[in-house]
Motif scaffolding. Sequence first.
Motif, PDB file in Angstrom:
ATOM      1  N   GLN A  28      13.792  11.011 -14.690  1.00 26.41           N
ATOM      2  CA  GLN A  28      14.457   9.716 -14.501  1.00 26.41           C
ATOM      3  C   GLN A  28      15.691   9.863 -13.616  1.00 26.41           C
ATOM      4  O   GLN A  28      15.966   8.997 -12.774  1.00 26.41           O
ATOM      5  N   GLN A  29      16.460  10.964 -13.794  1.00 27.41           N
ATOM      6  CA  GLN A  29      17.646  11.128 -12.940  1.00 27.41           C
ATOM      7  C   GLN A  29      17.238  11.528 -11.523  1.00 27.41           C
ATOM      8  O   GLN A  29      17.939  11.192 -10.556  1.00 27.41           O
ATOM      9  N   ILE A  30      16.099  12.204 -11.366  1.00 27.71           N
ATOM     10  CA  ILE A  30      15.597  12.476 -10.007  1.00 27.71           C
ATOM     11  C   ILE A  30      15.277  11.155  -9.310  1.00 27.71           C
ATOM     12  O   ILE A  30      15.667  10.922  -8.161  1.00 27.71           O
ATOM     13  N   LEU A  31      14.560  10.269 -10.008  1.00 32.91           N
ATOM     14  CA  LEU A  31      14.204   8.970  -9.426  1.00 32.91           C
ATOM     15  C   LEU A  31      15.452   8.152  -9.090  1.00 32.91           C
ATOM     16  O   LEU A  31      15.518   7.506  -8.039  1.00 32.91           O
TER      17      LEU A  31
ATOM     18  N   ASP B  91       4.444   6.070 -16.471  1.00 29.32           N
ATOM     19  CA  ASP B  91       5.878   5.946 -16.202  1.00 29.32           C
ATOM     20  C   ASP B  91       6.081   6.506 -14.795  1.00 29.32           C
ATOM     21  O   ASP B  91       5.701   7.651 -14.533  1.00 29.32           O
ATOM     22  N   LEU B  92       6.636   5.713 -13.902  1.00 29.22           N
ATOM     23  CA  LEU B  92       6.742   6.133 -12.493  1.00 29.22           C
ATOM     24  C   LEU B  92       7.441   7.471 -12.345  1.00 29.22           C
ATOM     25  O   LEU B  92       6.956   8.360 -11.644  1.00 29.22           O
ATOM     26  N   ALA B  93       8.591   7.649 -13.001  1.00 30.78           N
ATOM     27  CA  ALA B  93       9.377   8.876 -12.811  1.00 30.78           C
ATOM     28  C   ALA B  93       8.586  10.112 -13.241  1.00 30.78           C
ATOM     29  O   ALA B  93       8.501  11.104 -12.504  1.00 30.78           O
ATOM     30  N   ALA B  94       8.000  10.070 -14.435  1.00 29.95           N
ATOM     31  CA  ALA B  94       7.267  11.232 -14.958  1.00 29.95           C
ATOM     32  C   ALA B  94       5.957  11.451 -14.214  1.00 29.95           C
ATOM     33  O   ALA B  94       5.575  12.591 -13.925  1.00 29.95           O
ATOM     34  N   ASN B  95       5.255  10.367 -13.887  1.00 32.37           N
ATOM     35  CA  ASN B  95       3.974  10.491 -13.181  1.00 32.37           C
ATOM     36  C   ASN B  95       4.191  11.076 -11.790  1.00 32.37           C
ATOM     37  O   ASN B  95       3.501  12.012 -11.375  1.00 32.37           O
ATOM     38  N   ASN B  96       5.190  10.551 -11.082  1.00 33.69           N
ATOM     39  CA  ASN B  96       5.504  11.063  -9.749  1.00 33.69           C
ATOM     40  C   ASN B  96       5.962  12.510  -9.829  1.00 33.69           C
ATOM     41  O   ASN B  96       5.523  13.362  -9.043  1.00 33.69           O
ATOM     42  N   GLY B  97       6.838  12.810 -10.807  1.00 27.48           N
ATOM     43  CA  GLY B  97       7.332  14.174 -10.964  1.00 27.48           C
ATOM     44  C   GLY B  97       6.210  15.153 -11.243  1.00 27.48           C
ATOM     45  O   GLY B  97       6.153  16.243 -10.658  1.00 27.48           O
ATOM     46  N   GLY B  98       5.296  14.763 -12.119  1.00 28.37           N
ATOM     47  CA  GLY B  98       4.176  15.636 -12.460  1.00 28.37           C
ATOM     48  C   GLY B  98       3.229  15.862 -11.299  1.00 28.37           C
ATOM     49  O   GLY B  98       2.790  16.993 -11.042  1.00 28.37           O
ATOM     50  N   TRP B  99       2.915  14.804 -10.573  1.00 29.34           N
ATOM     51  CA  TRP B  99       2.008  14.942  -9.432  1.00 29.34           C
ATOM     52  C   TRP B  99       2.641  15.777  -8.310  1.00 29.34           C
ATOM     53  O   TRP B  99       1.967  16.616  -7.696  1.00 29.34           O
ATOM     54  N   GLN B 100       3.913  15.545  -8.044  1.00 26.20           N
ATOM     55  CA  GLN B 100       4.553  16.344  -6.987  1.00 26.20           C
ATOM     56  C   GLN B 100       4.683  17.804  -7.417  1.00 26.20           C
ATOM     57  O   GLN B 100       4.593  18.713  -6.587  1.00 26.20           O
ATOM     58  N   TRP B 101       4.890  18.040  -8.708  1.00 24.55           N
ATOM     59  CA  TRP B 101       4.912  19.423  -9.207  1.00 24.55           C
ATOM     60  C   TRP B 101       3.573  20.089  -8.919  1.00 24.55           C
ATOM     61  O   TRP B 101       3.503  21.208  -8.400  1.00 24.55           O
ATOM     62  N   ALA B 102       2.488  19.392  -9.257  1.00 23.70           N
ATOM     63  CA  ALA B 102       1.148  19.965  -9.081  1.00 23.70           C
ATOM     64  C   ALA B 102       0.821  20.188  -7.605  1.00 23.70           C
ATOM     65  O   ALA B 102       0.182  21.181  -7.235  1.00 23.70           O
TER      66      ALA B 102
ATOM     67  N   VAL C  48      11.495   9.115  -3.627  1.00 26.06           N
ATOM     68  CA  VAL C  48      10.278   9.670  -4.242  1.00 26.06           C
ATOM     69  C   VAL C  48       9.457   8.569  -4.909  1.00 26.06           C
ATOM     70  O   VAL C  48       8.235   8.685  -5.033  1.00 26.06           O
ATOM     71  N   GLY C  49      10.137   7.505  -5.331  1.00 32.74           N
ATOM     72  CA  GLY C  49       9.426   6.376  -5.940  1.00 32.74           C
ATOM     73  C   GLY C  49       8.751   5.479  -4.915  1.00 32.74           C
ATOM     74  O   GLY C  49       7.998   4.577  -5.262  1.00 32.74           O
ATOM     75  N   ASN C  50       9.015   5.746  -3.637  1.00 34.87           N
ATOM     76  CA  ASN C  50       8.405   4.957  -2.561  1.00 34.87           C
ATOM     77  C   ASN C  50       7.454   5.800  -1.716  1.00 34.87           C
ATOM     78  O   ASN C  50       7.273   5.545  -0.529  1.00 34.87           O
ATOM     79  N   GLY C  51       6.872   6.823  -2.344  1.00 35.94           N
ATOM     80  CA  GLY C  51       5.800   7.572  -1.679  1.00 35.94           C
ATOM     81  C   GLY C  51       6.224   8.766  -0.858  1.00 35.94           C
ATOM     82  O   GLY C  51       5.402   9.366  -0.161  1.00 35.94           O
ATOM     83  N   LYS C  52       7.491   9.154  -0.909  1.00 31.72           N
ATOM     84  CA  LYS C  52       7.939  10.316  -0.132  1.00 31.72           C
ATOM     85  C   LYS C  52       7.867  11.586  -0.980  1.00 31.72           C
ATOM     86  O   LYS C  52       8.133  11.560  -2.179  1.00 31.72           O
ATOM     87  N   ALA C  53       7.544  12.698  -0.317  1.00 34.73           N
ATOM     88  CA  ALA C  53       7.588  13.991  -0.997  1.00 34.73           C
ATOM     89  C   ALA C  53       9.046  14.361  -1.250  1.00 34.73           C
ATOM     90  O   ALA C  53       9.906  14.119  -0.394  1.00 34.73           O
ATOM     91  N   PHE C  54       9.316  14.940  -2.415  1.00 33.37           N
ATOM     92  CA  PHE C  54      10.683  15.388  -2.697  1.00 33.37           C
ATOM     93  C   PHE C  54      11.102  16.450  -1.682  1.00 33.37           C
ATOM     94  O   PHE C  54      12.217  16.442  -1.183  1.00 33.37           O
ATOM     95  N   ARG C  55      10.182  17.377  -1.385  1.00 30.36           N
ATOM     96  CA  ARG C  55      10.417  18.367  -0.321  1.00 30.36           C
ATOM     97  C   ARG C  55       9.739  17.829   0.936  1.00 30.36           C
ATOM     98  O   ARG C  55       8.518  17.859   1.053  1.00 30.36           O
ATOM     99  N   SER C  56      10.543  17.329   1.850  1.00 33.08           N
ATOM    100  CA  SER C  56      10.004  16.550   2.973  1.00 33.08           C
ATOM    101  C   SER C  56       9.022  17.333   3.839  1.00 33.08           C
ATOM    102  O   SER C  56       8.160  16.745   4.486  1.00 33.08           O
ATOM    103  N   ALA C  57       9.128  18.653   3.842  1.00 31.96           N
ATOM    104  CA  ALA C  57       8.204  19.460   4.654  1.00 31.96           C
ATOM    105  C   ALA C  57       6.750  19.193   4.267  1.00 31.96           C
ATOM    106  O   ALA C  57       5.840  19.263   5.102  1.00 31.96           O
ATOM    107  N   TYR C  58       6.545  18.839   2.999  1.00 34.09           N
ATOM    108  CA  TYR C  58       5.176  18.632   2.506  1.00 34.09           C
ATOM    109  C   TYR C  58       4.579  17.312   2.982  1.00 34.09           C
ATOM    110  O   TYR C  58       3.381  17.073   2.787  1.00 34.09           O
ATOM    111  N   ASP C  59       5.391  16.466   3.601  1.00 37.30           N
ATOM    112  CA  ASP C  59       4.842  15.249   4.195  1.00 37.30           C
ATOM    113  C   ASP C  59       4.085  15.557   5.493  1.00 37.30           C
ATOM    114  O   ASP C  59       3.463  14.663   6.066  1.00 37.30           O
TER     115      ASP C  59
END
Length: 441
Positions: free
Chosen positions: A270-273, A362-373, A279-290
Amino acid sequence: MSLPKKEKIAIFWLRRDLRLDDNAGLYYALKSGYPVVPLFIFDKNILDDLENKEDPRVTFIFQEIENIRKDLRLRDADLLVHYGFPLKIWKQLSDEYNIAEVYTNTDYEPYATERDREVYNILKKKDTVFKICKDQVIFEKKEILSGQNSPYTVFTPYSRAWKEKSNDFFLSSYPSRKYLKNLLKWYGPTIPSLKEMGFEYSHYDFPSAKVSEELLGNYAEARDFPAKEATSRIGIHLRFGTVSIRQLARKAKEHSNVFLNELIWRDFYQQILANFPEVGNGKAFRSAYDHIKWRYDKDDFKTWCEGKTGYPLVDAGMRQLNAIGFMHNRVRMVTASFLSKHLLIDWRLGEAYFAEKLLDYDLAANNGGWQWAAGSGTDAAPYFRIFNPTAQAERFDPKGEYIKKWVPEFGTAEYPEPMVDHKFARERCLKAYKEALDQAN
């Protein structure tokens, strides 16, 4: 008695906090000195995007709203319920009633943040105070910062700081129920029915909001095995705020450090979001992965969605998700890794599919989990770490109990061959990821 037009009132706007107990925003509203009217809005901006008109989540919310309303009516109070677009509804309310103050609890998702900004502007024109409180997390936004005074982007040091700071002050409940006598005495009209909102009643058997001490006692050793009923299934209650995070955290602190860590992960994402809303608008947290050149194969994606990949643990997870709107967390990691790394299909498509199907979405957890994977997020598994779904099945479902439950044809001629060879998929993934990262550098 109907809602008075001239008397000064405070409104408490329920959103992701569907309870009267230990509710921060409700507590502050009830202490405001004005009679309080609770409000809930069935938001067309959200509901209109739901294709499944028997979506169990809508039924869950509807049932909780009915329960709250019954509770309030025992006190000669009521819940104001609207169906429509929030900005239009707030404009009408602010024109029609003498609203001194509005209280609500923070929602950190990009849509909610923008909506609240516009509601603030509407209320400001009428000199109405808009107060937003922290309720669905223990620590929010910039409450826990690193030594460099910046948000943590790695979980382990964040969790250490979280535990050091989480004293009785932060974990104490708000005695909101104690002040319900400060509600306005009135009776509202009938609330919109599911049918009027275009939905059908879902006969889903929702999990309990209670977490037993026995489950917490066994949680550390049993939680990774999907065949066991060893996880809390409390996600939907956390998502819609039918349980208090403070009460849960106190119980976890007493009985299970591993379960407490899961709650801290929730705060972390939640604090990352909140701090990195992109990240909640479709961007990779690590931009290189885009820069990754994803495959887009409709048939492969459909095969994954339907649980017909030929990898039994992946298939069991996807079928569990499709059948009951839930997937065991260990299996979520394996299925997400398989889509993004074995099939080299954009993780955002998987994220959207989970968003459609998961009851506890939940957007924050779902996004966090998918980007982790996918390797693109915080604390991400390095891109060269690729789950072997066969090895994962052998380790976490050694007797095949979970697989047999959801993939009954496994081991027969009806079960498909693997849709992609693990070794080939691994090498293809490593090549695509390396090319993207080289390009970014």
